[in-house]
Design a protein around this motif. Sequence first.
Motif, PDB file in Angstrom:
ATOM      1  N   GLY A 149       9.818   7.327  52.855  1.00 54.52           N
ATOM      2  CA  GLY A 149       9.065   8.576  52.909  1.00 54.52           C
ATOM      3  C   GLY A 149       7.900   8.548  51.934  1.00 54.52           C
ATOM      4  O   GLY A 149       6.867   9.171  52.163  1.00 54.52           O
ATOM      5  N   LEU A 155       4.167   9.578  52.697  1.00 48.74           N
ATOM      6  CA  LEU A 155       3.517  10.668  51.964  1.00 48.74           C
ATOM      7  C   LEU A 155       2.108  10.238  51.510  1.00 48.74           C
ATOM      8  O   LEU A 155       1.113  10.953  51.713  1.00 48.74           O
ATOM      9  CB  LEU A 155       4.428  10.976  50.776  1.00 48.74           C
ATOM     10  N   TYR A 206       3.045  14.253  45.561  1.00 42.35           N
ATOM     11  CA  TYR A 206       1.898  14.772  46.321  1.00 42.35           C
ATOM     12  C   TYR A 206       0.676  14.903  45.427  1.00 42.35           C
ATOM     13  O   TYR A 206      -0.434  14.533  45.814  1.00 42.35           O
ATOM     14  CB  TYR A 206       2.249  16.110  46.991  1.00 42.35           C
ATOM     15  N   VAL A 265       6.603  21.358  52.679  1.00 36.72           N
ATOM     16  CA  VAL A 265       7.790  20.537  52.463  1.00 36.72           C
ATOM     17  C   VAL A 265       8.992  21.459  52.615  1.00 36.72           C
ATOM     18  O   VAL A 265       9.219  22.330  51.791  1.00 36.72           O
ATOM     19  CB  VAL A 265       7.788  19.903  51.054  1.00 36.72           C
ATOM     20  N   ASP A 269       6.578  17.692  55.508  1.00 42.66           N
ATOM     21  CA  ASP A 269       7.561  16.748  54.979  1.00 42.66           C
ATOM     22  C   ASP A 269       8.936  17.282  55.348  1.00 42.66           C
ATOM     23  O   ASP A 269       9.405  18.271  54.800  1.00 42.66           O
ATOM     24  CB  ASP A 269       7.370  16.647  53.458  1.00 42.66           C
TER      25      ASP A 269
END
Lengths: 382, 364
Positions: free
Chosen positions: A94, A98, A122, A165, A197
Amino acid sequence: MSKKKQAAGTNLLYQLIAEARTYDDVIVMGRGDPDFDTPAHIVAAAKHAMIHHQADVAPAAGLPALREAIAARVKRVNNIDVDPASEVVVTNGGQEALFLMVLAALGEGDELIVPEPNYNTYADSLAFAGGVKVAVQTAHEADFRADPAVVRAAITEKTRALLLVSPNNPAANVISPADMRALVDLASEHDLMILADDIYDLFVYDDFVHTSPASLPGGKERSLTLNALSKAYSMTGWRLGWIVGPADLMARVAELKAAISGGTSIISQHAGIAALTGPQDAVDMMAAAYARRRRLVLDALDEMGMQYGVPQGGQFVFANIAFTGMDSAEVAQRILSEQHVLAYPGSAFSKERKDYLRMTFLQPEEQLVEGLRRMKLAMASL
Amino acid sequence: MASQTKTKLLARHAANAALNIPLPGIAMRDAHDLGADEPFYPLDERIIAGAVEALESGQTHYVDVPGIAALREAIAKHLNAACGTSWQSANILVTAGLQEARFLTIQIIGAQFEQIGVPTVAHPGLQKALGVRRRQVVSLPVETELGCLPSLDEIAAALKNGCRLLYLESPSRLSGAAYTQNQVARIADMLAQHDAAAIWDQGLARWVDEGCSSLAALAEGATAAIGEAWHGIGLGSWLVGSIAAPTDWIAPMQSQKQIMAICTSTASQYAALAASEIVGETHQQRLGQMRRQRAAALAMASELGLDLLPGAANNLLALQADAAARERLAEAGIDFAAGEDFGARDIVRLNIGAATATAIEALG
Ligand SMILES: Cc1ncc(COP(=O)(O)O)c(C=O)c1O
């Protein structure tokens, strides 16, 4: 002062992890790494691939069979329709997904709206891309809900994207279907991209419901949605994730993926096919365990009189420790040194959250009980 | 209604020519695929056993960002033995293959310098990594007679003009040509003189007879050496690479690695660890076989009057080939890497393997 005090963000976390390793009796409620090992049938599939598929070669976007399995999964779980050939890119977990999402959607000076607290990578990825974070603060009293009206107020001429998210890390809130609808409409109205996300989408508690923005009208064409096998299948060490999105943008994502790491381990990809297409009982077992553990942790926090946003999903709770009058970095440090319990300080997530601690449910129940007992002692001594 | 935001984003990406350069495949699919970066070899059973044992014993969780300790140590040991360096584990960052090593070095070490000097001919992964975030690039022209390496004069000129970071391949990923020991010594002198540094791709060094000089041996404090772990061992599709560099460069690259990957796949790392113990054993035999296949291909090529580029690494061969010649290769069912993607016109790169002779025949 000691060097410990100077570390911030992820470095602070790594410093705590390093200290935790030096204690034989440590109880880890810090890192988001499930305690379960990867289910045996997935390991067996990897072994099979090592013997029979070792020379398989995949395009940078991933093995076609895995992309098909991912397309089927996002259809089944998230109600997102994607073409496996052009709308799926496989990534190194992930985390790479991202980074790629941020690079694909944001450039120099572009603003990303980030409900806070949020997963700190992030902000790090955005800094690499030269983008600007516009934080929208949320409160534990409201279970960290990001109010669409507040999000709207944060939009400027330079806003290019919205980060959603859900369930969130560390806040553990789940964006309700109504709020998601409002946020997607907001993005459409202001022509914003959505970075979604869904990495914790299989872990949602009580009556809360997970909604993917790309499943809503007007959502798909402006959303990049990431997910990974790390949390759902206890596969953090395999580094396997993905992004789905509209074909035109995904073509750019695929180029970025090739530029950054060229491809994804063929063995992890075969393991991923087994995870997504094989029996799912291990996932159900783990989800049930997290639900039990969550109850246990929340009961203990209630006993300690701690306030928190009710974790609606995910694998942790973000609890308020303002009553200690101390900075969370110091509190986490003392809990670790004195009681050998690792919890993450809120200040590692953002400087506005220095009176929070994040605790995970990622330990067997007896360990959690013991960890919480020790934590109570530590808190009492502060 | 079409999204303006998306249209602008797409236009920005489309305008980024470097980012859109195609890459060759990482590993060969079969004996006729002569275009990929790594040759086609079955994996030694002991490598598989190492990976399986790790997974079955629960090594399925996150591991340290810079790599598992034992692998970092093994890589340092191998590099030191091959290059005469004195790296410690702390100097090693394990990466998800060579491209991640390229990306991290170019973007993160690169960020500490105003400019980066790059050869006009190099693996397309270099341009691609540069394309992700704009850097000020100084082109180092190459010479065909040197196998498409930049001459020392060009390197000197770039340094004299203020460029303080160079990216060099030795051996070249296109031709296999490598700088000689004397040339490497002169590059090291020039770096010292200008207080400059280099990213040195030496992944193919193991295929050069008698080994190949590493800049890291002579300029250890100013070199980041990158490569696969290990090229041709059969782990191409498993993606394991490494960066060896001074620790003050490793630190920011490690932070970036955390941001973009957290760590490298445990199966790949434990496989590479098992490989570290046998890599020497299989190497001599493979090198010997390649040497023979390459010599035969060279003889045949010169008989057919084909123009060859000088090279030193035995795993590949580059030759001049116009459009018609390439068509004949395609007709013969041979995949090759196109020089254009590396920045060189009318050149093809062939892997050395069972099908190389067929390719030469088709070209002649
Ligand atoms: C919200 C969120 N996104 C992405 C990731 C990256 O996970 P991984 O790279 O292990 O798949 C994490 C990890 O903690 C996370 O919490």
